[in-house]
Design a protein around this motif. Structure first.
Motif, PDB file in Angstrom:
ATOM      1  N   THR A  88       0.829  -1.209   0.000  1.00  0.00           N
ATOM      2  CA  THR A  88       0.000   0.000   0.000  1.00  0.00           C
ATOM      3  C   THR A  88       0.861   1.255   0.000  1.00  0.00           C
ATOM      4  O   THR A  88       0.593   2.219  -0.733  1.00  0.00           O
ATOM      5  N   ALA A  89       1.921   1.245   0.808  1.00  0.00           N
ATOM      6  CA  ALA A  89       2.838   2.385   0.832  1.00  0.00           C
ATOM      7  C   ALA A  89       3.486   2.573  -0.536  1.00  0.00           C
ATOM      8  O   ALA A  89       3.651   3.706  -1.004  1.00  0.00           O
ATOM      9  N   GLY A  90       3.846   1.467  -1.193  1.00  0.00           N
ATOM     10  CA  GLY A  90       4.463   1.551  -2.511  1.00  0.00           C
ATOM     11  C   GLY A  90       3.516   2.134  -3.547  1.00  0.00           C
ATOM     12  O   GLY A  90       3.913   2.949  -4.390  1.00  0.00           O
ATOM     13  N   LEU A  91       2.248   1.720  -3.499  1.00  0.00           N
ATOM     14  CA  LEU A  91       1.276   2.261  -4.448  1.00  0.00           C
ATOM     15  C   LEU A  91       1.054   3.755  -4.228  1.00  0.00           C
ATOM     16  O   LEU A  91       0.884   4.517  -5.179  1.00  0.00           O
ATOM     17  N   LEU A  92       1.042   4.176  -2.965  1.00  0.00           N
ATOM     18  CA  LEU A  92       0.880   5.595  -2.665  1.00  0.00           C
ATOM     19  C   LEU A  92       2.077   6.412  -3.126  1.00  0.00           C
ATOM     20  O   LEU A  92       1.932   7.453  -3.776  1.00  0.00           O
ATOM     21  N   ALA A  93       3.261   5.923  -2.810  1.00  0.00           N
ATOM     22  CA  ALA A  93       4.473   6.702  -3.085  1.00  0.00           C
ATOM     23  C   ALA A  93       4.889   6.643  -4.545  1.00  0.00           C
ATOM     24  O   ALA A  93       5.429   7.613  -5.081  1.00  0.00           O
ATOM     25  N   PHE A  94       4.619   5.507  -5.202  1.00  0.00           N
ATOM     26  CA  PHE A  94       5.119   5.310  -6.570  1.00  0.00           C
ATOM     27  C   PHE A  94       3.982   5.008  -7.536  1.00  0.00           C
ATOM     28  O   PHE A  94       4.116   4.175  -8.430  1.00  0.00           O
ATOM     29  N   HIS A  95       2.853   5.684  -7.352  1.00  0.00           N
ATOM     30  CA  HIS A  95       1.712   5.441  -8.233  1.00  0.00           C
ATOM     31  C   HIS A  95       2.017   5.772  -9.687  1.00  0.00           C
ATOM     32  O   HIS A  95       1.444   5.173 -10.600  1.00  0.00           O
ATOM     33  N   ARG A  96       2.944   6.703  -9.912  1.00  0.00           N
ATOM     34  CA  ARG A  96       3.312   7.034 -11.289  1.00  0.00           C
ATOM     35  C   ARG A  96       4.027   5.874 -11.983  1.00  0.00           C
ATOM     36  O   ARG A  96       4.101   5.826 -13.212  1.00  0.00           O
ATOM     37  N   ALA A  97       4.538   4.929 -11.194  1.00  0.00           N
ATOM     38  CA  ALA A  97       5.237   3.782 -11.776  1.00  0.00           C
ATOM     39  C   ALA A  97       4.273   2.704 -12.261  1.00  0.00           C
ATOM     40  O   ALA A  97       4.672   1.808 -13.023  1.00  0.00           O
ATOM     41  N   VAL A  98       3.009   2.774 -11.842  1.00  0.00           N
ATOM     42  CA  VAL A  98       2.020   1.806 -12.325  1.00  0.00           C
ATOM     43  C   VAL A  98       1.734   2.125 -13.786  1.00  0.00           C
ATOM     44  O   VAL A  98       1.317   3.239 -14.109  1.00  0.00           O
ATOM     45  N   PRO A  99       1.939   1.179 -14.704  1.00  0.00           N
ATOM     46  CA  PRO A  99       1.848   1.499 -16.131  1.00  0.00           C
ATOM     47  C   PRO A  99       0.422   1.797 -16.576  1.00  0.00           C
ATOM     48  O   PRO A  99      -0.550   1.290 -16.006  1.00  0.00           O
ATOM     49  N   ASN A 100       0.323   2.619 -17.616  1.00  0.00           N
ATOM     50  CA  ASN A 100      -0.960   2.929 -18.230  1.00  0.00           C
ATOM     51  C   ASN A 100      -1.165   2.166 -19.526  1.00  0.00           C
ATOM     52  O   ASN A 100      -2.178   2.352 -20.195  1.00  0.00           O
TER      53      ASN A 100
END
Length: 302
Positions: free
Chosen positions: A9-21
């Motif tokens: 959850t912390a990773g998704l919050l901090a690095f949400h821009r890394a989740v590909p579109n």
């Protein structure tokens, strides 16, 4: 397991821009509801306390700190009353199915803003808005289905080119005008970006993203230094789809103001942004006959 979920959850919050579109625009879909990851943290906290897991409680410090850094400031009070260089604005998608345009117009005017931006203006409701707002807001600019009502004179109204190439039919959902306030000229943009759809294949937002890019180019080329953007942008400020705008305009510093859907607001897709000004606070107003809630914001001019 709880500690691992906390770290994820912390990773998704901090690095949400890394989740590909690239697949289903999953990154934008996550960012549209990013603040709600706070509920995941609360659920994990409850489970950690129930299990008496010290490791999970320690791991939860990371998502708690990350969420607080990203969104904690929005929970702070809005501050003092409007000052001498403050502009109060209201933004509202009034809905083309609104059965009470007169009541909607009166409710927005009762908030006492300097300007009111409206979307989904259709006849004969448009005539009702014009008549109801005329006394307190004698200056108006309407283009297509969007409009701006103002207590201050307006000049230089024109249509910015924000229509995506894939839309063949008549489509006019943006305007630009100059508001002559006591503190100087402000270029005001009102926009209603294309809708998005969530389906089995993910988020369909290509037209919205294209329109946001065109609007971003128009704002970047704007010669008037002070700019305000008001509109139903069909996106949250965390969504990378609005990066052409959020990269050059200030967004609200205080207030969540979830505006859609009105019956159970999950996200703020009605936005107020500014250049050479600070959006000090944003809040929702009581429901009208629309499926959106109105939002009111206080802008402090530089």
């Amino acid at each position: 397991m709880l500690a691992a979920l906390a770290l994820l959850t912390a990773g998704l919050l901090a690095f949400h821009r890394a989740v590909p579109n690239s697949v289903g625009r999953l990154g934008s879909l996550l960012e549209a509801f990013l603040p709600w990851l706070g509920l995941v943290v609360v659920m994990l906290l409850g489970l950690a306390l129930l299990r008496r897991s010290a490791a999970a409680l320690v791991a939860l410090l990371l998502p708690v700190a990350t969420w607080t850094y990203l969104f904690g400031g929005l929970l702070l009070p809005g501050g003092s009353k409007p000052g001498a260089r403050d502009l109060v604005v209201v933004q509202h998608n009034v809905s083309d199915e609104n059965t009470d345009p007169a009541g909607t117009a009166r409710a927005l005017a009762d908030a006492g803003p300097d300007v009111i931006a409206l979307e989904e203006l259709v006849p004969p409701a448009l005539t009702v808005y014009e008549k109801t707002l005329a006394q307190d807001y004698p200056y108006r600019a309407v283009r297509g289905t969007v409009g701006l009502w103002s207590k201050h004179p307006l000049t230089g109204t024109r249509l910015p080119d924000i229509k995506p190439r894939g839309i063949a039919e008549d489509w006019s959902r943006g305007l630009r005008t100059v508001v002559h306030t006591p503190h100087g000229e402000i270029a005001a943009y009102v926009a209603h970006l294309p809708s998005v759809r969530v389906g089995a294949s993910g988020l369909a937002s290509s037209w919205r993203d294209e329109s946001a890019g065109l609007l971003g180019k128009a704002v970047a080329a704007e010669k008037v230094e002070a700019v305000i953007l008001l509109g139903d942008l069909n996106s949250t400020v965390d969504d990378r789809g609005l990066a052409p705008l959020t990269s050059q305009l200030n967004v609200a510093e205080r207030g969540f103001a979830f505006s859609f859907p009105a019956a159970f607001p999950l996200a703020r897709i009605d936005q107020v942004m500014a250049r050479s000004g600070t959006v000090a606070h944003i809040r929702t107003l009581p429901a009208t006959g629309s499926d959106h809630l109105p939002v009111a914001a206080r802008i402090t001019l530089d």
